[in-house]
Design a protein around this motif. Structure first.
Motif, PDB file in Angstrom:
ATOM      1  N   PRO A   1      -0.593 -12.972  -3.988  1.00 35.07           N
ATOM      2  CA  PRO A   1       0.557 -13.828  -3.670  1.00 35.07           C
ATOM      3  C   PRO A   1       0.703 -14.151  -2.186  1.00 35.07           C
ATOM      4  CG  PRO A   1       1.294 -11.585  -4.050  1.00 35.07           C
ATOM      5  CD  PRO A   1      -0.193 -11.606  -4.280  1.00 35.07           C
ATOM      6  N   TRP A   2       1.103 -15.381  -1.919  1.00 35.71           N
ATOM      7  CA  TRP A   2       1.547 -15.829  -0.596  1.00 35.71           C
ATOM      8  C   TRP A   2       3.035 -16.090  -0.761  1.00 35.71           C
ATOM      9  CZ3 TRP A   2      -1.249 -16.575   3.888  1.00 35.71           C
ATOM     10  CH2 TRP A   2      -2.639 -16.557   3.775  1.00 35.71           C
TER      11      TRP A   2
ATOM     12  N   VAL B   1       3.682 -14.112   4.263  1.00 34.28           N
ATOM     13  CA  VAL B   1       2.987 -12.869   3.938  1.00 34.28           C
ATOM     14  C   VAL B   1       1.988 -13.132   2.817  1.00 34.28           C
ATOM     15  CG1 VAL B   1       3.264 -10.496   3.097  1.00 34.28           C
ATOM     16  CG2 VAL B   1       4.991 -11.487   4.615  1.00 34.28           C
ATOM     17  N   HIS B   2       0.815 -12.579   2.980  1.00 36.30           N
ATOM     18  CA  HIS B   2      -0.195 -12.618   1.922  1.00 36.30           C
ATOM     19  C   HIS B   2      -0.538 -11.183   1.577  1.00 36.30           C
ATOM     20  CE1 HIS B   2      -4.407 -12.613   0.418  1.00 36.30           C
ATOM     21  NE2 HIS B   2      -3.890 -13.552  -0.338  1.00 36.30           N
ATOM     22  N   LEU B   3      -0.446 -10.851   0.303  1.00 36.26           N
ATOM     23  CA  LEU B   3      -0.800  -9.510  -0.151  1.00 36.26           C
ATOM     24  C   LEU B   3      -2.112  -9.575  -0.909  1.00 36.26           C
ATOM     25  CD1 LEU B   3       2.608  -8.187  -1.553  1.00 36.26           C
ATOM     26  CD2 LEU B   3       1.612  -7.795   0.699  1.00 36.26           C
ATOM     27  N   GLY B   4      -2.948  -8.602  -0.679  1.00 29.04           N
ATOM     28  CA  GLY B   4      -4.214  -8.518  -1.395  1.00 29.04           C
ATOM     29  C   GLY B   4      -4.578  -7.072  -1.628  1.00 29.04           C
ATOM     30  N   PRO B   5      -5.293  -6.808  -2.703  1.00 24.23           N
ATOM     31  CA  PRO B   5      -5.682  -5.431  -3.003  1.00 24.23           C
ATOM     32  C   PRO B   5      -6.735  -4.934  -2.017  1.00 24.23           C
ATOM     33  CG  PRO B   5      -6.689  -6.944  -4.559  1.00 24.23           C
ATOM     34  CD  PRO B   5      -5.790  -7.764  -3.687  1.00 24.23           C
ATOM     35  N   ALA B   6      -6.696  -3.650  -1.762  1.00 29.63           N
ATOM     36  CA  ALA B   6      -7.691  -3.003  -0.903  1.00 29.63           C
ATOM     37  C   ALA B   6      -8.083  -1.685  -1.556  1.00 29.63           C
ATOM     38  CB  ALA B   6      -7.116  -2.745   0.486  1.00 29.63           C
ATOM     39  N   SER B   7      -9.360  -1.420  -1.595  1.00 29.74           N
ATOM     40  CA  SER B   7      -9.799  -0.149  -2.177  1.00 29.74           C
ATOM     41  C   SER B   7     -10.068   0.842  -1.055  1.00 29.74           C
ATOM     42  CB  SER B   7     -11.054  -0.361  -3.024  1.00 29.74           C
ATOM     43  OG  SER B   7     -12.080  -0.893  -2.233  1.00 29.74           O
ATOM     44  N   ARG B   8      -9.835   2.075  -1.359  1.00 30.74           N
ATOM     45  CA  ARG B   8     -10.082   3.154  -0.400  1.00 30.74           C
ATOM     46  C   ARG B   8     -10.313   4.426  -1.177  1.00 30.74           C
ATOM     47  NH1 ARG B   8      -4.104   4.764   1.134  1.00 30.74           N
ATOM     48  NH2 ARG B   8      -3.353   4.303  -0.921  1.00 30.74           N
ATOM     49  N   GLU B   9     -10.805   5.435  -0.515  1.00 31.37           N
ATOM     50  CA  GLU B   9     -11.145   6.689  -1.192  1.00 31.37           C
ATOM     51  C   GLU B   9      -9.943   7.364  -1.832  1.00 31.37           C
ATOM     52  OE1 GLU B   9     -13.358   9.247   1.387  1.00 31.37           O
ATOM     53  OE2 GLU B   9     -14.771   7.657   1.898  1.00 31.37           O
TER      54      GLU B   9
ATOM     55  N   ILE C   1      -3.247  -4.759   1.303  1.00 36.29           N
ATOM     56  CA  ILE C   1      -3.314  -5.276   2.664  1.00 36.29           C
ATOM     57  C   ILE C   1      -2.292  -6.404   2.756  1.00 36.29           C
ATOM     58  CG2 ILE C   1      -4.721  -6.530   4.354  1.00 36.29           C
ATOM     59  CD1 ILE C   1      -5.799  -3.797   4.066  1.00 36.29           C
ATOM     60  N   ALA C   2      -1.363  -6.299   3.685  1.00 41.40           N
ATOM     61  CA  ALA C   2      -0.377  -7.362   3.922  1.00 41.40           C
ATOM     62  C   ALA C   2      -0.771  -8.077   5.212  1.00 41.40           C
ATOM     63  CB  ALA C   2       1.022  -6.775   4.055  1.00 41.40           C
ATOM     64  N   GLN C   3      -1.036  -9.373   5.102  1.00 37.81           N
ATOM     65  CA  GLN C   3      -1.290 -10.198   6.278  1.00 37.81           C
ATOM     66  C   GLN C   3       0.020 -10.898   6.610  1.00 37.81           C
ATOM     67  OE1 GLN C   3      -4.823 -12.640   5.943  1.00 37.81           O
ATOM     68  NE2 GLN C   3      -5.627 -11.238   4.403  1.00 37.81           N
ATOM     69  N   VAL C   4       0.517 -10.692   7.812  1.00 37.16           N
ATOM     70  CA  VAL C   4       1.823 -11.204   8.215  1.00 37.16           C
ATOM     71  C   VAL C   4       1.654 -12.257   9.300  1.00 37.16           C
ATOM     72  CG1 VAL C   4       4.087 -10.568   9.149  1.00 37.16           C
ATOM     73  CG2 VAL C   4       2.862  -8.962   7.674  1.00 37.16           C
TER      74      VAL C   4
END
Length: 148
Positions: A80-81, A98-106, A112-115
């Motif tokens: 979503p934006w 704001v753009h939200l995107g999934p981020a994988s991590r251990e 991840i929110a891009q503002v």
């Protein structure tokens, strides 16, 4: 020792806009995000983005409810934006894209929110008064045959 995956570290270091990594709370941010929110990184870590927002968003919805819907959609893979209102420590509210995107991590999934700070655009316009007046003058004093 840096425990962030290399891809996440590169994204955080290269972003011109603010980038915030969110798990259950804010886990990390770029210097740009700190400048936009006018807070040091240490004041962002372990906080929720809702804590950095007014109680009610500009559209009249509660920030907590609206954020819960947005974060749920992002974790489900929907990118979503949306426009979001933040509150700085100086108490003034400002609009951000704001753009939200999934981020994988251990340690599990994150977002991840891009503002993008929109406060500088509040006085921007597409047409300047002088340009509009010149155009109106041309249209009013030009013979109709030219338009045909």
């Amino acid at each position: 020792m840096d425990t962030k995956p290399a891809a996440t570290s590169r994204l955080l270091e290269s972003a011109a806009h603010g980038v915030i990594v969110i798990g259950d709370a804010i886990e990390d941010s770029t210097d740009a995000a700190c400048r936009i929110l006018e807070l040091p990184r240490s004041a962002l870590i372990a906080r929720s983005l809702v804590e950095l927002s007014p109680r009610i968003q500009a559209d009249g919805t509660l920030s907590s409810e609206r954020w819960a819907r947005r974060i749920h959609a992002a974790k489900a893979g929907l990118p979503p934006w949306f426009q979001w209102q933040f509150r700085r420590d100086s108490a003034d509210a400002f609009q951000a894209l704001v753009h939200l995107g999934p981020a994988s991590r251990e340690s599990g999934p994150a977002v991840i929110a891009q503002v993008h700070d929109l406060s500088r655009l509040s006085g921007a316009g597409w047409v300047h008064e002088e340009s509009e007046a010149r155009l109106r003058n041309v249209l009013e004093h030009t013979k109709p045959i030219i338009f045909v």
